[in-house]
Scaffold this motif. Structure first.
Motif, PDB file in Angstrom:
ATOM      1  N   LEU A   1     -28.408   8.272  -3.984  1.00 39.48           N
ATOM      2  CA  LEU A   1     -28.289   6.821  -4.137  1.00 39.48           C
ATOM      3  C   LEU A   1     -26.990   6.351  -3.505  1.00 39.48           C
ATOM      4  N   ASP A   2     -27.082   5.254  -2.730  1.00 44.31           N
ATOM      5  CA  ASP A   2     -25.861   4.647  -2.205  1.00 44.31           C
ATOM      6  C   ASP A   2     -25.115   3.989  -3.359  1.00 44.31           C
ATOM      7  N   SER A   3     -23.816   4.203  -3.406  1.00 45.29           N
ATOM      8  CA  SER A   3     -22.997   3.568  -4.464  1.00 45.29           C
ATOM      9  C   SER A   3     -21.612   3.259  -3.915  1.00 45.29           C
ATOM     10  N   SER A   4     -20.944   2.365  -4.549  1.00 44.60           N
ATOM     11  CA  SER A   4     -19.561   2.049  -4.180  1.00 44.60           C
ATOM     12  C   SER A   4     -18.641   3.110  -4.754  1.00 44.60           C
ATOM     13  N   ASN A   5     -17.360   3.017  -4.364  1.00 44.64           N
ATOM     14  CA  ASN A   5     -16.397   3.992  -4.858  1.00 44.64           C
ATOM     15  C   ASN A   5     -16.411   4.021  -6.379  1.00 44.64           C
ATOM     16  N   VAL A   6     -16.114   5.195  -6.900  1.00 42.25           N
ATOM     17  CA  VAL A   6     -16.028   5.318  -8.352  1.00 42.25           C
ATOM     18  C   VAL A   6     -14.575   5.275  -8.809  1.00 42.25           C
TER      19      VAL A   6
ATOM     20  N   LEU B   1     -12.920  13.441  -1.878  1.00 43.20           N
ATOM     21  CA  LEU B   1     -11.839  12.615  -1.344  1.00 43.20           C
ATOM     22  C   LEU B   1     -12.254  11.155  -1.378  1.00 43.20           C
ATOM     23  N   VAL B   2     -12.221  10.584  -2.553  1.00 48.03           N
ATOM     24  CA  VAL B   2     -12.599   9.186  -2.740  1.00 48.03           C
ATOM     25  C   VAL B   2     -11.331   8.382  -2.980  1.00 48.03           C
ATOM     26  N   THR B   3     -11.206   7.272  -2.277  1.00 44.88           N
ATOM     27  CA  THR B   3     -10.020   6.423  -2.422  1.00 44.88           C
ATOM     28  C   THR B   3     -10.434   4.974  -2.512  1.00 44.88           C
ATOM     29  N   ASP B   4      -9.481   4.154  -2.946  1.00 43.54           N
ATOM     30  CA  ASP B   4      -9.683   2.702  -2.928  1.00 43.54           C
ATOM     31  C   ASP B   4      -8.350   2.048  -2.637  1.00 43.54           C
ATOM     32  N   ASP B   5      -8.386   0.966  -1.865  1.00 45.03           N
ATOM     33  CA  ASP B   5      -7.172   0.258  -1.470  1.00 45.03           C
ATOM     34  C   ASP B   5      -7.162  -1.150  -2.052  1.00 45.03           C
ATOM     35  N   LEU B   6      -5.941  -1.655  -2.277  1.00 44.11           N
ATOM     36  CA  LEU B   6      -5.755  -3.062  -2.621  1.00 44.11           C
ATOM     37  C   LEU B   6      -4.475  -3.528  -1.966  1.00 44.11           C
ATOM     38  N   VAL B   7      -4.534  -4.693  -1.358  1.00 39.13           N
ATOM     39  CA  VAL B   7      -3.385  -5.235  -0.631  1.00 39.13           C
ATOM     40  C   VAL B   7      -2.919  -6.518  -1.313  1.00 39.13           C
ATOM     41  N   SER B   8      -1.616  -6.634  -1.485  1.00 39.53           N
ATOM     42  CA  SER B   8      -1.017  -7.860  -2.010  1.00 39.53           C
ATOM     43  C   SER B   8       0.288  -8.094  -1.253  1.00 39.53           C
TER      44      SER B   8
END
Length: 372
Positions: free
Chosen positions: A7-12, A121-128
């Protein structure tokens, strides 16, 4: 029979938020901020979640980029510090960044990357971003005269301009401590600002955008300063914002006090109790206590109606002269007396001295009267 379902899913793993604080996480007084100042520390703080539990959030790193697009951290990216584990779904990471003394003004981009370590190797980014605000404060200084008389006053005017059209300058202070050769007399610092003549600090506080504030300091030049150069300097020494042009934060002005004479006169009598027909000898001492010469020096005396002027001071030695003059070191010569009469009586005499009256010198003049 084995089967597999993909199943396609977004980052966990998710970087839930990225905020900036003025103090570290361990300090309960830390507050949210969006701007930073030179030499101050700012604390980017990120909350990272994983639906499988916080144990699956393994690390976070950070990249900070200046307004010109250049990374400011070494190394970049750099590791953040874990400061909290909820033991549920989130961990909190923080980084302490201290701005340099002369940062580039503008918006700083901050990117935080959260790493998950158990599913791969799962990552997530946030920019501020946060902002380093800048303005331009300017100080000017003038004097009402650059050649005041020695022992005379000079009035300095200080003006501070906020050249920025949008930002208010706060925490503004100017230091203007009077140099050797000047003595403080007074100032006109407008309320609620104040000037301390001991420290030389003019505590201004706030200056609105495109506004200015002024004050004056009156000082007296000291004895012995004639002909010397006295430099008075005012400097912007404190402000909360980043001043992106410090070349106009200092203003100086030179004065050269001019030598001036200072004349005093003292009159005394050789006796206080007299009878009719007796003589009184008066002694007049004139002093120049200043540093400059005096010219056209005039001495006069209005006589009492109860005395007659004795026109021959020394009855033994000719010529006949009404005055005994001792020039001492004054450099003066005795001018011809001019008498004012009331009938046959002399009621006043005037003498204009010849030459120039030297500084720090004196002369003595004596004459006699006879009591009627």
């Amino acid at each position: 029979v084995h089967s597999r379902l993909n199943l396609d899913s977004s980052n966990v793993i998710y970087v839930e938020n990225l905020l900036f604080y003025d103090l570290p996480y361990t300090n309960p007084l830390s507050s949210l901020i969006t701007t930073a100042t030179p030499n101050s520390s700012i604390y980017p703080r990120a909350v990272i979640s994983d639906p499988f539990g916080s144990f699956d959030v393994t690390s976070a790193d950070i990249v900070i980029t200046d307004p010109n697009g250049n990374p400011v951290l070494v190394p970049s990216p750099d590791a953040m510090t874990q400061v909290n584990d909820s033991n549920a779904a989130t961990k909190t990471y923080e980084y302490a960044y201290t701005l340099p003394a002369t940062p580039i003004a503008g918006n700083y981009s901050v990117r935080v990357t959260g790493h998950e370590g158990y599913e791969g190797l799962v990552t997530d980014d946030l920019v501020s971003s946060f902002t380093v605000e800048s303005l331009d404060l300017e100080i000017t200084k003038t004097a009402n005269t650059t050649t005041p008389a020695e022992l005379g006053n000079v009035v300095y005017t200080l003006t501070v301009n906020n050249l920025d059209a949008t930002d208010t300058a706060t925490g503004v202070q100017v230091t203007d401590l009077l140099p050797a050769g000047l003595t403080y007399v007074s100032d006109t610092a407008p309320a609620p600002t104040s000037y301390d003549d001991v420290t030389g600090i003019w505590d201004i506080g706030s200056i609105a955008p495109s506004s200015s504030i002024s004050m004056t300091i009156t000082a007296q030049t000291q004895f012995g300063t004639a002909g010397s150069t006295i430099t008075n300097t005012a400097t912007l020494t404190a402000y909360d914002q980043y001043d992106d042009d410090t070349t106009n934060n200092t203003a100086s002005i030179d004065i050269i006090p001019a030598a001036q004479p200072n004349l005093t006169i003292l009159k005394s009598a050789d006796r206080t109790d007299v009878n009719s027909g007796e003589e009184i000898t008066y002694t007049i001492v004139v002093q120049n206590t200043g540093s400059g010469v005096a010219t056209n020096v005039q001495v006069y005396d209005a006589l009492s109606p109860y005395v007659d002027m004795v026109l021959d001071f020394d009855t033994v030695t000719p010529p006949v002269e009404a005055f005994d003059f001792d020039p001492q070191t004054s450099g003066l010569t005795l001018g011809a007396p001019v008498y004012t009469y009331n009938g046959p009586d002399i009621i006043r005499w005037d003498i204009t001295m010849g030459g120039s009256f030297a500084a720090t010198s004196q002369f003595t003049l004596r004459f006699k009267v006879q009591v009627k």
